[in-house]
Design an enzyme around this catalytic site. Structure first.
Site, PDB file in Angstrom:
ATOM      1  N   HIS A 198      10.125 -26.731 -29.086  1.00  0.00           N
ATOM      2  CA  HIS A 198      10.220 -25.806 -27.954  1.00  0.00           C
ATOM      3  C   HIS A 198       8.840 -25.592 -27.345  1.00  0.00           C
ATOM      4  O   HIS A 198       7.918 -25.143 -28.033  1.00  0.00           O
ATOM      5  CB  HIS A 198      10.799 -24.468 -28.417  1.00  0.00           C
ATOM      6  CG  HIS A 198      10.999 -23.492 -27.313  1.00  0.00           C
ATOM      7  ND1 HIS A 198      10.424 -22.238 -27.308  1.00  0.00           N
ATOM      8  CD2 HIS A 198      11.699 -23.583 -26.147  1.00  0.00           C
ATOM      9  CE1 HIS A 198      10.768 -21.595 -26.207  1.00  0.00           C
ATOM     10  NE2 HIS A 198      11.536 -22.396 -25.492  1.00  0.00           N
ATOM     11  N   HIS A 223      12.422 -21.419 -17.067  1.00  0.00           N
ATOM     12  CA  HIS A 223      13.542 -22.298 -17.406  1.00  0.00           C
ATOM     13  C   HIS A 223      14.335 -22.712 -16.163  1.00  0.00           C
ATOM     14  O   HIS A 223      15.084 -23.693 -16.207  1.00  0.00           O
ATOM     15  CB  HIS A 223      14.483 -21.599 -18.393  1.00  0.00           C
ATOM     16  CG  HIS A 223      13.853 -21.337 -19.726  1.00  0.00           C
ATOM     17  ND1 HIS A 223      13.176 -20.181 -20.012  1.00  0.00           N
ATOM     18  CD2 HIS A 223      13.789 -22.099 -20.853  1.00  0.00           C
ATOM     19  CE1 HIS A 223      12.722 -20.230 -21.257  1.00  0.00           C
ATOM     20  NE2 HIS A 223      13.084 -21.381 -21.791  1.00  0.00           N
ATOM     21  N   ARG A 305      -1.609 -19.633 -12.987  1.00  0.00           N
ATOM     22  CA  ARG A 305      -0.816 -20.094 -14.137  1.00  0.00           C
ATOM     23  C   ARG A 305      -0.427 -18.871 -14.951  1.00  0.00           C
ATOM     24  O   ARG A 305      -1.251 -18.257 -15.615  1.00  0.00           O
ATOM     25  CB  ARG A 305      -1.645 -21.062 -14.987  1.00  0.00           C
ATOM     26  CG  ARG A 305      -0.987 -21.439 -16.333  1.00  0.00           C
ATOM     27  CD  ARG A 305       0.270 -22.274 -16.117  1.00  0.00           C
ATOM     28  NE  ARG A 305       0.835 -22.754 -17.370  1.00  0.00           N
ATOM     29  CZ  ARG A 305       1.957 -22.285 -17.917  1.00  0.00           C
ATOM     30  NH1 ARG A 305       2.605 -21.285 -17.334  1.00  0.00           N
ATOM     31  NH2 ARG A 305       2.424 -22.787 -19.045  1.00  0.00           N
ATOM     32  N   CYS A 356      -6.234 -25.689 -15.793  1.00  0.00           N
ATOM     33  CA  CYS A 356      -5.083 -25.669 -16.681  1.00  0.00           C
ATOM     34  C   CYS A 356      -5.085 -26.935 -17.530  1.00  0.00           C
ATOM     35  O   CYS A 356      -5.379 -28.033 -17.033  1.00  0.00           O
ATOM     36  CB  CYS A 356      -3.791 -25.579 -15.871  1.00  0.00           C
ATOM     37  SG  CYS A 356      -2.294 -25.621 -16.879  1.00  0.00           S
ATOM     38  N   TYR A 493      -0.323 -25.870 -26.681  1.00  0.00           N
ATOM     39  CA  TYR A 493      -1.623 -26.411 -26.309  1.00  0.00           C
ATOM     40  C   TYR A 493      -2.193 -27.314 -27.396  1.00  0.00           C
ATOM     41  O   TYR A 493      -3.390 -27.293 -27.671  1.00  0.00           O
ATOM     42  CB  TYR A 493      -2.586 -25.274 -25.961  1.00  0.00           C
ATOM     43  CG  TYR A 493      -2.161 -24.577 -24.688  1.00  0.00           C
ATOM     44  CD1 TYR A 493      -2.504 -25.097 -23.446  1.00  0.00           C
ATOM     45  CD2 TYR A 493      -1.363 -23.443 -24.725  1.00  0.00           C
ATOM     46  CE1 TYR A 493      -2.085 -24.496 -22.273  1.00  0.00           C
ATOM     47  CE2 TYR A 493      -0.936 -22.829 -23.553  1.00  0.00           C
ATOM     48  CZ  TYR A 493      -1.298 -23.358 -22.337  1.00  0.00           C
ATOM     49  OH  TYR A 493      -0.881 -22.769 -21.171  1.00  0.00           O
TER      50      TYR A 493
END
Length: 648
Positions: A198, A223, A305, A356, A493
């Site tokens: 996920h 989503h 972001r 980002c 990350y």
């Protein structure tokens, strides 16, 4: 039908772009969407994919965050209890209601939830777990063997699949070795094999174990930004939720939407030129022609972001705002500092570039399998001048007199917590380095930091991935451990090896999170410089081109050169660095701008293709291709930047 619905979504977003209040004018009943989804799914379902339940799973993780909405929605999550459901897509005009309903039905009908087809094949579940949730009487039996294809001819339609009550779904919550089931829009999914993959972290998805996804997706609206979540879920369907239970979910969610304030109702106003990837939460990049228009990016065009709604403080909360500097684990207690306290300390101004970690993710998608996350171009990067207090001075004021001694005693991490529940950490060696220039910032480009970028207080960690530059910071703590949460310890990350498609097959605790940034460049403008009215030009001819762009290296490494090619790398021209080339050695926190005149070969398609690669003072070069660095999260794409321009 697919194209029509996508156009409908685009029209709807354009129609609503200037008036966000329209978004809550109407709640589309998910029963209607369910019927549309059932019709669209008929004949397209995969065979049942049974799940390996031999491994134990954590469950019922607790969300870390300041938003009361999350707590309110979680109250619906209890064994055997129906959950709030539904999507708030609003419009006062029936035409847009129909378009939104059709588009949402399409998304609901096009799902699938593994990162690639290779992770879709799973082991047969042990017999002890086969009948944890017996199908509702009258349901048709499922195939007994797992299929290996994503979509199989002759697979059962949704109406032929077993029906489960919410109490049966609730039994499968991952406890005692059981599988993990969830429902959405009247469909039941077995997500056991996906938990580790996920993108938002296993902790977040486990909140819905044995229950409904609707209340969580209502808060985490990323989503709905693409069809990927539903395409992924398609591979995990195990049955249908009884319509009586789904109707209860729909009713509760509609009531919740009516009585509760939408957490996204009070978002800041954004500049219309930003290229928006998702509006809730807002994720938007700088348009290409604006990236190098100004060395300091205007705050209104700085890329955005977000993971959650933007915190909004009232006047009293602003006046009483404090940040806790917590050294209690080190035996020094906790110091509260107000904004006024911080402004009385010595002020530092640091110009730094933030990027980002997923910038240029779209390049990975073009080079290999689709990755998970926002499909950024090159615009998730910006530069600002930040004003505030050195982080090392704040920690010293709180009692950290000797950071080297603290590190030797195991206190290696400085952790940051945000008002929106996000947490991340950096090493004490960066936080306390007098040449590392980490600050606690309260200004951006000479003004109070805008809400979108961290008001009233933000951590700035120059040379690091932007996720470590925590916005809306409310607590800073010295710790022996990294920060908790998916942004530091989870998949979000972490760059997995190219061969790994399933994060469940690796130990994430042994993989570091992205910290110092790598080496990047981009081209923002291309123009042939000497074509004139020459009609004799043809493919294979050379022309002179003029290019403009940017380059940046993390860790304070100065960019010493930018090379540009117009013939696929056979020959290179050295760019002229026009801004940013005079930064301090080893403390080059901001990008450079460059221009270049170079020859370029006209391709068979009548275009010239230019590519740039930067070189830093350690003489690292950008790689030619990102294929060797492909990873499921699409992080760290720093291949040559390529762009094509028509000349014929």
């Amino acid at each position: 039908f697919f194209s029509h619905c996508l156009r409908s979504l685009g029209s709807l977003r354009s129609y609503l772009a200037d008036d966000r209040s329209k978004l809550r004018a109407m709640v589309i009943p998910s029963t209607a969407l369910r019927r549309c989804a059932a019709t669209s799914l008929r004949g397209r379902l995969p065979r049942r994919l049974n799940t390996d339940t031999s491994r134990p799973h954590n469950h019922r993780a607790t969300i870390v965050g300041a938003y009361s909405y999350a707590s309110q929605t979680s109250s619906f999550h209890s064994g055997g209890t129906s959950h709030p459901s539904g999507s708030a897509i609003a419009d006062s005009a029936s035409a847009y209601q129909t378009a939104a309903a059709a588009a949402m039905a399409l998304i609901a009908a096009s799902g699938g939830l593994v990162l690639s087809s290779s992770s879709a094949t799973r082991n047969e579940a042990p017999d002890a777990h086969q009948n944890l949730a017996e199908p509702h009487p009258g349901a048709h039996p499922m195939p007994s063997k797992a299929g290996t294809d994503n979509i199989c001819d002759g697979a059962p339609s949704l109406e032929e699949m077993p029906v489960y009550r919410s109490t049966q779904v609730a039994k499968n919550d991952g406890s005692d070795g059981r599988p993990i089931w969830m429902s959405y829009g009247g469909v039941v999914y077995d997500v056991t094999g996906f938990i580790a993959n996920h993108p938002g972290g296993s902790e977040k998805i486990l909140l819905a174990s044995g229950g409904a996804l609707e209340p969580w997706w209502y808060l985490y609206r990323q989503h709905f930004a693409s069809d990927l979540p539903m395409r992924m879920l398609e591979k995990m369907i195990v049955g249908r939720l009884d319509e009586r239970d789904q109707a209860t979910i729909d009713d509760q969610m509609e009531k919740e939407a009516e009585k509760e304030e939408d957490p996204y109702d009070r978002e800041p106003t954004r500049h219309p030129r930003l290229k928006v990837h998702s509006e809730q939460p807002m994720n938007a990049e700088v348009p290409q022609d604006a990236i190098t228009a100004s060395y300091i990016t205007p705050a209104e065009l700085f890329y955005i972001r977000h993971h959650h709604p933007v915190p909004l403080l009232d006047e009293d909360e602003i006046e009483t705002y404090t940040v806790d500097i917590d050294l209690s684990a080190y035996g020094k207690g906790t110091l509260e500092l107000s904004l006024e306290d911080l402004k009385k300390m010595d002020k530092e101004e640091i110009t730094t570039t933030l990027q980002c970690s997923g910038n240029r993710r779209s390049g990975f998608n073009e080079a290999g399998d689709r990755t998970s996350g926002t499909t950024w171009g090159q615009g998730a990067i910006s530069t600002a001048k930040w004003g505030g207090v050195r982080l090392k001075d704040v920690l010293k004021l709180a009692g950290l007199d000797d950071p080297i001694k603290a590190e030797e005693e195991g206190y290696e991490n400085v952790c940051f917590e945000s008002l929106d529940g996000m947490s991340a950490s950096i090493g004490i060696e960066k936080a306390c380095n007098p040449y590392g220039d980490a600050i606690l910032a309260y200004e951006m480009n000479g003004e109070p930091i805008p809400r979108d970028h961290g008001f009233p207080l933000r951590v700035i960690v120059p040379g690091y991935s932007a996720v470590r530059n925590v916005k809306w910071v409310s607590r800073i703590a010295l710790s022996k451990e990294e920060a908790e949460g998916p942004w530091q310890r989870g998949l979000n990350y972490k760059m997995l090896p190219p061969a790994v498609r399933d994060a469940g097959t690796v130990d994430l605790t042994k993989m570091p999170s992205m910290m110092e940034a790598s080496l990047y460049s981009g081209i923002t403008e291309v123009g042939p410089s000497d074509l004139g009215e020459d009609a004799s030009l043809k493919p294979g001819d050379k022309v002179m081109a003029k290019a403009k762009g940017w380059a940046w290296a993390g860790g304070g490494r100065n960019v010493v050169r930018v090379d540009v090619t117009g013939d696929g790398g056979k020959t290179w021209s050295t760019a002229n660095i026009t801004e940013g080339g005079d930064q301090k050695f080893g403390r080059a926190w901001a990008w450079v701008f460059w221009t270049c005149d170079l020859p370029a070969v006209i391709g068979e398609d009548g275009k010239i293709e230019l590519a740039s690669k930067a070189v830093d003072f350690a003489f690292n070069h950008q790689p030619e291709s990102c294929a060797h660095a492909w990873n499921v999260r699409g992080l760290g794409n720093n291949e040559w930047f390529r762009t094509s321009t028509p000349v014929l």
